[in-house]
Design a protein around this motif. Structure first.
Motif, short mmCIF file in Angstrom:
data_model
loop_
_atom_site.label_atom_id
_atom_site.label_comp_id
_atom_site.label_asym_id
_atom_site.label_seq_id
_atom_site.Cartn_x
_atom_site.Cartn_y
_atom_site.Cartn_z
N LYS A 8 3.21 1.87 -10.07
CA LYS A 8 1.92 1.93 -9.38
C LYS A 8 1.06 0.71 -9.74
CE LYS A 8 0.76 6.70 -8.33
NZ LYS A 8 0.45 6.49 -6.96
N SER B 127 0.83 -1.20 0.00
CA SER B 127 0.00 0.00 0.00
C SER B 127 0.86 1.26 0.00
CB SER B 127 -0.91 -0.02 1.23
OG SER B 127 -1.63 1.17 1.33
N SER C 100 2.46 -2.29 -7.96
CA SER C 100 2.12 -2.18 -6.54
C SER C 100 0.66 -2.54 -6.30
CB SER C 100 2.37 -0.75 -6.04
OG SER C 100 3.72 -0.41 -6.16
N TYR C 101 -0.21 -2.10 -7.19
CA TYR C 101 -1.63 -2.44 -7.07
C TYR C 101 -1.83 -3.94 -7.22
CZ TYR C 101 -6.64 -2.40 -7.79
OH TYR C 101 -7.98 -2.65 -7.69
N LEU D 165 2.26 1.77 -3.42
CA LEU D 165 1.23 2.25 -4.33
C LEU D 165 1.05 3.76 -4.20
CD1 LEU D 165 -1.07 1.64 -6.35
CD2 LEU D 165 -2.55 1.22 -4.39
N ARG D 166 1.12 4.28 -3.00
CA ARG D 166 0.95 5.72 -2.78
C ARG D 166 2.19 6.52 -3.12
NH1 ARG D 166 -0.29 5.87 3.09
NH2 ARG D 166 1.03 4.16 2.85
#
Length: 170
Positions: free
Chosen positions: A108, A96, A111-112, A99-100
């Motif tokens: 991204k 998480s 990461s997702y 992702l941020r």
């Protein structure tokens, strides 16, 4: 599979399988309450609610329950299960965070994928033997490794562009 687990019609094989899982979960919960320090791996869960013998399909049905989350708790005990959950939660938090933090669209997306894959793996582990199977363990291990690799690619430590290096040292 979601339909067969939560919306099965009475009298179908899916319905009977779900009844088996309910009985298995009751047995696992009673075993956990009876042995808060855990049974250890290689010990079967106790049968408080009678279950049909499915050893012709799954020879180790009392050792590897469908709900592997409760199965891990039964084997590890409460303290070991808290450590397991802490480790798993740290991977979710790391994915998480990545992702941020990442600005690159590709990172991204990866990461997702890692974040949703870890959450899906945990949820599937609640209804199926995913964590115990080799491919499930490898899948979650690779996702954990990907989360660690994504963290090492933090934006604040990325290599400078070649144009930045060209002007230095001359």
């Amino acid at each position: 599979k979601v339909k067969s687990v939560w919306l099965a019609q009475a009298g179908t094989d899916d319905y009977d399988s779900n009844l088996y899982r309910v009985g298995e979960n009751l047995n696992l919960r009673r075993t956990i309450v009876g042995h808060p320090l855990g049974l250890g791996f290689g010990h079967p869960f106790e049968l408080h609610v009678p279950l049909p013998d499915i050893s012709f399909l799954l020879p180790y049905w009392q050792y590897h329950p469908h709900n592997m989350i409760l199965g891990m708790w039964m084997s590890l005990g409460t303290v070991g299960f808290v450590v397991f959950l802490s480790y798993f939660a740290s991977l979710v938090i790391l994915a998480s965070y990545c992702l941020r933090q990442h600005e690159d669209v590709y990172l991204k997306a990866v990461s997702y994928f890692v974040l949703t894959g870890l959450i899906a793996g945990f949820l599937v582990g609640m209804v199926d033997q995913m964590i115990w199977s080799e491919r499930g363990a490898i899948y979650l291990g690779v996702l954990g490794g990907m989360a660690a690799a994504l963290y090492r690619l933090r934006p604040d430590e990325q290599a400078p562009h070649s144009s930045d290096r060209a002007g230095r040292g001359r």
